[in-house]
Design a protein around this motif. Structure first.
Motif, PDB file in Angstrom:
ATOM      1  N   HIS A 137     -75.078  29.991   4.986  1.00 57.55           N
ATOM      2  CA  HIS A 137     -75.582  31.169   4.299  1.00 57.55           C
ATOM      3  C   HIS A 137     -74.856  32.389   4.844  1.00 57.55           C
ATOM      4  O   HIS A 137     -74.686  32.529   6.048  1.00 57.55           O
TER       5      HIS A 137
ATOM      6  N   TYR B 190     -75.117  36.551   4.752  1.00 60.97           N
ATOM      7  CA  TYR B 190     -76.134  37.537   4.404  1.00 60.97           C
ATOM      8  C   TYR B 190     -75.721  38.892   4.949  1.00 60.97           C
ATOM      9  O   TYR B 190     -75.257  38.996   6.081  1.00 60.97           O
TER      10      TYR B 190
ATOM     11  N   PHE C 292     -76.875  42.647   6.047  1.00 61.78           N
ATOM     12  CA  PHE C 292     -78.003  43.511   6.403  1.00 61.78           C
ATOM     13  C   PHE C 292     -77.485  44.938   6.544  1.00 61.78           C
ATOM     14  O   PHE C 292     -76.502  45.165   7.248  1.00 61.78           O
TER      15      PHE C 292
ATOM     16  N   HIS D  17     -77.896  47.278   8.356  1.00 61.35           N
ATOM     17  CA  HIS D  17     -78.349  47.762   9.665  1.00 61.35           C
ATOM     18  C   HIS D  17     -77.246  47.523  10.693  1.00 61.35           C
ATOM     19  O   HIS D  17     -76.426  46.614  10.519  1.00 61.35           O
TER      20      HIS D  17
ATOM     21  N   THR E 136     -78.868  46.138  16.189  1.00 66.63           N
ATOM     22  CA  THR E 136     -80.240  45.893  15.725  1.00 66.63           C
ATOM     23  C   THR E 136     -80.395  44.449  15.258  1.00 66.63           C
ATOM     24  O   THR E 136     -81.358  43.769  15.613  1.00 66.63           O
ATOM     25  N   VAL E 137     -79.424  43.971  14.457  1.00 63.15           N
ATOM     26  CA  VAL E 137     -79.491  42.607  13.931  1.00 63.15           C
ATOM     27  C   VAL E 137     -79.465  41.601  15.083  1.00 63.15           C
ATOM     28  O   VAL E 137     -80.255  40.662  15.122  1.00 63.15           O
TER      29      VAL E 137
ATOM     30  N   TYR F 240     -82.754  41.230  16.747  1.00 59.59           N
ATOM     31  CA  TYR F 240     -83.708  40.425  15.978  1.00 59.59           C
ATOM     32  C   TYR F 240     -83.392  38.923  16.021  1.00 59.59           C
ATOM     33  O   TYR F 240     -84.247  38.092  15.789  1.00 59.59           O
ATOM     34  N   LEU F 241     -82.137  38.612  16.323  1.00 60.43           N
ATOM     35  CA  LEU F 241     -81.750  37.196  16.409  1.00 60.43           C
ATOM     36  C   LEU F 241     -81.957  36.623  17.809  1.00 60.43           C
ATOM     37  O   LEU F 241     -81.974  35.412  17.994  1.00 60.43           O
TER      38      LEU F 241
ATOM     39  N   LEU G 204     -74.674  32.124   8.780  1.00 61.55           N
ATOM     40  CA  LEU G 204     -75.486  31.073   9.391  1.00 61.55           C
ATOM     41  C   LEU G 204     -74.924  29.719   8.972  1.00 61.55           C
ATOM     42  O   LEU G 204     -74.656  29.490   7.795  1.00 61.55           O
TER      43      LEU G 204
END
Lengths: 107, 150
Positions: B7, B9, B11, B13, B17-18, B21-22, B108
């Motif tokens: 995938h 993707y 963001f 942002h 920041t990303v 979150y991971l 991903l």
């Protein structure tokens, strides 16, 4: 002989059972002719065949005095089910992450 | 039929920041699953979710950090099974991040389901099935047109 119930991955995790499936992908075979390809006892071959049948990889048909093994799709579809499951799983998780990031209060 | 899940993707942002979150256990819990992750190479951790009876799954993913490079890449093993410590599905999840204009591109990759050879065999067999169906189709066609093998 008790036949253990195994899941799809345990079933094809065994090299002998994988070889049986490959042989059967060429053609349907009787249990006897299948056994000719292996260096194991007839009961051992029968047990593997039973496991494959239970997991939906093959079907067994009696024709006269012979028992024929034929490939069946059901077992293989379960493998694909995991892939499909995770594919959708990640799609929904990534969307969730995006929503979370977009709603984040600037700090 | 794919045997690798991929995938990509975007963001809107910043990469920092990303990445947060991971790799922050509490933040991961908010969008992925409850876990005891730590961003340390070799760290073993678990994700916990509800079980899926039809997939022989006890609701726990057993993971280990295989590779981590801050703001760039994160990879962990992703194994599960029917319970009692049995592992019947082994796979690897890899995240890759790249800074883009106005945001971050995340890739991903989820692969290596159990033994690749199992799926290779599966694909080989599925191909075999197709061939068989084609053969049946040919035979039927031939029959319909009254052809004989001469």
């Amino acid at each position: 002989m008790a036949i253990p119930t195994l899941d799809t991955f345990q079933v094809i995790g065994d090299p002998s059972r994988r070889k049986m499936l490959l042989l059967l992908s060429e053609d349907s075979l009787t249990i006897n002719s299948l056994a000719d390809n292996f260096d194991m006892s007839r009961p051992a071959v029968s047990k593997h065949v039973k496991i494959l049948e239970t997991a939906g990889f093959i079907s067994i048909q009696d024709m006269g005095r012979e028992r024929y093994c034929t490939l069946k799709k059901d077992g293989f579809e379960e493998l694909q089910a995991w892939l499909n499951y995770f594919d959708q799983f990640w799609t929904s998780k990534l969307k969730k992450l995006e929503t979370l990031l977009n709603n984040k209060l600037p700090n | 039929m794919a045997k690798i899940i991929k995938h990509q993707y975007f963001f809107a942002h910043p990469i920092e920041t990303v990445w947060e979150y991971l790799t922050n256990s509490e933040l991961m819990g908010q969008w992925l699953m409850k876990n005891n992750f730590e961003p340390v190479l070799g760290h073993e951790f678990q994700f916990r979710t509800g079980g899926k009876a039809n997939l022989n799954f006890d609701g726990i993913f057993y993971c280990k950090v295989l590779d981590i490079e801050p703001l760039k890449t994160l990879s962990y093993s992703w194994n599960c099974g029917p319970g009692e410590g049995q592992i019947t599905l082994k796979s690897v999840v890899t995240w890759q991040l790249e800074s883009k204009d106005n945001g971050t591109e995340v890739t991903l990759d989820h692969r290596g389901f159990d033994k690749a050879e199992n799926l290779d065999m599966y694909h080989g067999l599925m191909h075999g099935w197709l061939e068989k169906f084609t053969n049946i189709d040919k035979l039927l066609q031939a029959g319909a047109h009254g052809h004989t093998n001469s």
